[in-house]
Write a protein that holds these residues in place. Structure first.
Motif, PDB file in Angstrom:
ATOM      1  N   VAL A   9       0.829  -1.203   0.000  1.00 41.09           N
ATOM      2  CA  VAL A   9       0.000   0.000   0.000  1.00 41.09           C
ATOM      3  C   VAL A   9       0.867   1.257   0.000  1.00 41.09           C
ATOM      4  N   ALA A  10       0.342   2.308  -0.613  1.00 36.95           N
ATOM      5  CA  ALA A  10       0.960   3.634  -0.581  1.00 36.95           C
ATOM      6  C   ALA A  10      -0.063   4.591   0.010  1.00 36.95           C
ATOM      7  N   GLU A  11       0.273   5.237   1.118  1.00 40.63           N
ATOM      8  CA  GLU A  11      -0.689   6.079   1.829  1.00 40.63           C
ATOM      9  C   GLU A  11      -0.191   7.512   1.942  1.00 40.63           C
ATOM     10  N   SER A  12      -1.035   8.423   1.519  1.00 38.71           N
ATOM     11  CA  SER A  12      -0.754   9.834   1.738  1.00 38.71           C
ATOM     12  C   SER A  12      -1.661  10.349   2.850  1.00 38.71           C
ATOM     13  N   CYS A  13      -2.914  10.639   2.544  1.00 38.13           N
ATOM     14  CA  CYS A  13      -3.785  11.269   3.541  1.00 38.13           C
ATOM     15  C   CYS A  13      -4.134  10.345   4.704  1.00 38.13           C
ATOM     16  N   THR A  14      -4.076   9.027   4.526  1.00 42.84           N
ATOM     17  CA  THR A  14      -4.412   8.116   5.628  1.00 42.84           C
ATOM     18  C   THR A  14      -3.235   7.883   6.565  1.00 42.84           C
ATOM     19  N   GLY A  15      -2.045   8.269   6.169  1.00 42.86           N
ATOM     20  CA  GLY A  15      -0.909   8.312   7.086  1.00 42.86           C
ATOM     21  C   GLY A  15      -0.553   7.008   7.772  1.00 42.86           C
ATOM     22  N   GLY A  16      -0.774   5.869   7.148  1.00 47.88           N
ATOM     23  CA  GLY A  16      -0.427   4.584   7.750  1.00 47.88           C
ATOM     24  C   GLY A  16      -1.601   3.843   8.349  1.00 47.88           C
ATOM     25  N   LEU A  27      10.403   7.584  -4.089  1.00 45.21           N
ATOM     26  CA  LEU A  27      10.229   6.158  -3.804  1.00 45.21           C
ATOM     27  C   LEU A  27       9.282   5.454  -4.759  1.00 45.21           C
ATOM     28  N   LEU A  28       8.327   6.188  -5.293  1.00 45.13           N
ATOM     29  CA  LEU A  28       7.309   5.527  -6.103  1.00 45.13           C
ATOM     30  C   LEU A  28       7.261   6.028  -7.548  1.00 45.13           C
ATOM     31  N   GLY A  29       8.154   6.959  -7.876  1.00 47.38           N
ATOM     32  CA  GLY A  29       8.343   7.339  -9.266  1.00 47.38           C
ATOM     33  C   GLY A  29       7.269   8.204  -9.888  1.00 47.38           C
ATOM     34  N   VAL A  30       6.482   8.908  -9.081  1.00 45.58           N
ATOM     35  CA  VAL A  30       5.488   9.817  -9.655  1.00 45.58           C
ATOM     36  C   VAL A  30       6.229  11.043 -10.212  1.00 45.58           C
ATOM     37  N   PRO A  31       6.103  11.357 -11.494  1.00 49.23           N
ATOM     38  CA  PRO A  31       6.845  12.477 -12.079  1.00 49.23           C
ATOM     39  C   PRO A  31       6.529  13.797 -11.390  1.00 49.23           C
ATOM     40  N   LYS A  32       7.546  14.633 -11.266  1.00 50.29           N
ATOM     41  CA  LYS A  32       7.368  15.934 -10.626  1.00 50.29           C
ATOM     42  C   LYS A  32       6.342  16.784 -11.365  1.00 50.29           C
ATOM     43  N   ASP A  33       6.280  16.669 -12.708  1.00 53.73           N
ATOM     44  CA  ASP A  33       5.345  17.514 -13.455  1.00 53.73           C
ATOM     45  C   ASP A  33       3.889  17.051 -13.296  1.00 53.73           C
ATOM     46  N   VAL A  34       3.694  15.882 -12.700  1.00 52.75           N
ATOM     47  CA  VAL A  34       2.335  15.455 -12.335  1.00 52.75           C
ATOM     48  C   VAL A  34       1.965  16.037 -10.971  1.00 52.75           C
ATOM     49  N   LEU A  35       2.969  16.117 -10.095  1.00 48.44           N
ATOM     50  CA  LEU A  35       2.711  16.543  -8.719  1.00 48.44           C
ATOM     51  C   LEU A  35       2.659  18.058  -8.565  1.00 48.44           C
ATOM     52  N   GLU A  36       3.485  18.787  -9.296  1.00 49.62           N
ATOM     53  CA  GLU A  36       3.638  20.221  -9.054  1.00 49.62           C
ATOM     54  C   GLU A  36       3.722  20.984 -10.363  1.00 49.62           C
ATOM     55  N   GLY A  37       3.468  22.283 -10.237  1.00 54.64           N
ATOM     56  CA  GLY A  37       3.607  23.168 -11.381  1.00 54.64           C
ATOM     57  C   GLY A  37       2.270  23.567 -11.960  1.00 54.64           C
ATOM     58  N   ASP A  51       8.082  14.759  -2.388  1.00 56.63           N
ATOM     59  CA  ASP A  51       9.423  14.208  -2.588  1.00 56.63           C
ATOM     60  C   ASP A  51       9.416  12.695  -2.427  1.00 56.63           C
ATOM     61  N   VAL A  52       8.647  12.192  -1.468  1.00 54.36           N
ATOM     62  CA  VAL A  52       8.577  10.739  -1.254  1.00 54.36           C
ATOM     63  C   VAL A  52       7.770  10.086  -2.376  1.00 54.36           C
ATOM     64  N   LYS A  53       6.693  10.739  -2.787  1.00 51.87           N
ATOM     65  CA  LYS A  53       5.903  10.198  -3.902  1.00 51.87           C
ATOM     66  C   LYS A  53       6.767  10.057  -5.159  1.00 51.87           C
TER      67      LYS A  53
END
Length: 416
Positions: A276-283, A314-324, A309-311
């Motif tokens: 699992v990969a958790e952001s808002c659920t925090g574990g 560690l999990l390879g989400v491109p920066k241009d998907v996350l920000e900008g 940065d962790v997304k």
């Protein structure tokens, strides 16, 4: 039989704790065929508690009290009921020994006030406390049946289920035993489930239907009286069939187990692994899964990817998907999909499930509180993303998001 529930404790009147005991006891009484007509909350005051007991005895066959069985001077329930009955309190030796042994095992001096927890009304039936120290009591006084239970739910619930319920059942002039079946549902709200089954609930006779609810899941208890378990199953079968026909797609178990346990056992049966990969659920999702015995076999691990940065790292989400400018952002269908797929690469599991969203209390990335995306990736299949719009406090949104993710995973495992 008519019942009244009396919750004892000034902390209840001050709003310092919520009276969840009354809800549990009302549901359990309904399953036993006992009608709860009144609920009372009274503080730790001798005269007001005496008045409450007298009033309850005048209008109910059964009076169930919770709280006031502890070691301190404001724990008055047994003392006041003994004064009402005109009897004395005696020591329940097995409970006293359990208390002494506990203090001795911890190397702590036992103060004399702890003996109060082992007191019981003379002539009463002791109710064993498997999860604490204070012994409960069941006694009939002038035709009214009194049950005294501890206040902490972790002590009260097993005491009622294991001992008090049997004592009450024996009073009901019903030689035929009770049989119950718990139906557990996920992915459907309490009000929607009730609406789908309302006519069954309103016309229930045998078996009886009692709905239960807690965050993220709901349940129904079917109860019938039968001479044998086989007879009980036969009596419940038509109602079971009707319920399955209406809301069977949400029914994940016919026993009292959490959804995560069903998922873990299904993963073990099919020899599949999960991460699992958790952001808002925090574990929280990982915690639910690892709370199940045997989860170490199918569950490879989880990543709490709270920051971009962790997304990315560690999990390879491109920066241009996350920000900008113009980016979908961390809270998006695209990110949920990429996080789930990243798990398959990074941890090598058969299934990857991700949760990203806005738990609150403030919006994020211009997106509303409660917007959550759940990604579900499987080897050899197209990744799915589910959009949720949840409500409630920050904690409620986190729990509902985790439970929703489990529901989507359960559906996929069931279909497969």
């Amino acid at each position: 039989m008519k019942a009244e529930i009396i919750a004892v404790g000034t902390e209840l009147l001050l709003g310092q704790i919520v009276n969840t005991n009354a809800q549990f006891l009302a549901q359990e009484c309904a399953a036993l065929g006992i009608n709860v007509y009144f609920q009372t909350v009274v503080g730790d005051n001798e005269q007001r508690l005496m008045d409450s007991l007298k009033l309850a005895a005048s209008r109910a066959d059964v009076v169930i009290c919770t709280g006031g069985l502890g070691p301190t001077q404001d724990d008055l329930t047994k003392d006041v009921l003994a004064a009402y009955a005109g009897c004395k309190l005696i020591l329940h030796e097995p409970s006293m020994k359990a208390i002494e042994d506990l203090f001795a095992s911890r190397g702590i001096h036992m103060v004399e006030s702890n003996r109060r927890q082992a007191l019981m009304l003379e002539g009463s039936t002791p109710l064993i406390n498997d999860a604490g120290l204070a012994v409960g009591n069941a006694v009939t006084i002038q035709g009214t049946h009194f049950v005294l239970l501890p206040g902490p739910p972790k002590e009260m619930k097993p005491m009622f289920t294991n001992y008090a319920a049997k004592w009450l059942s024996a009073l009901m002039n019903e030689p035929v035993p009770l049989y119950s079946k718990m139906l557990k549902f996920a992915g459907i709200g309490e009000s929607t489930l009730e609406h789908q089954l309302l006519d069954l609930i309103q016309t229930q006779t045998n078996p009886t239907i009692a709905p239960y609810a807690k965050e993220g899941e709901v349940a129904i208890r079917l109860t019938t009286r039968a001479h044998t378990e086989e007879e009980g199953e036969a009596l419940m079968a038509p109602t079971m069939q009707e319920i399955r026909g209406r809301v069977g797609e949400y029914l994940y178990a016919v026993q009292n187990v959490p959804l995560e346990a069903v998922i873990v056992h299904r993963l073990i049966e099919t020899e599949r692994t999960l991460s699992v990969a958790e952001s808002c659920t925090g574990g929280l999702l990982s915690d639910l899964i690892t709370g199940v015995s045997g989860s170490s076999q199918p569950f490879l691990g989880g990543i709490i990817c709270y920051t971009n940065d962790v997304k990315h790292g560690l999990l390879g989400v491109p920066k241009d998907v996350l920000e900008g400018e113009g980016a979908p952002g961390a809270v998006s269908q695209e990110t949920a999909m990429l996080l789930a797929e990243g798990l398959l690469r990074t941890l090598g599991s058969d299934i990857g499930i991700s949760v990203t969203g806005v738990a609150g209390p403030n919006p994020s990335e211009g997106k509303p509180v409660g917007l959550v995306y759940v990604g579900l990736a499987q080897n050899g299949k197209e990744t799915q993303v589910f959009t949720l719009q949840l409500s409630g406090s920050r904690g409620m949104i986190k729990l509902r998001a985790a439970k929703s993710a489990l529901y989507q995973l359960w559906k996929q495992l069931k279909e497969n």
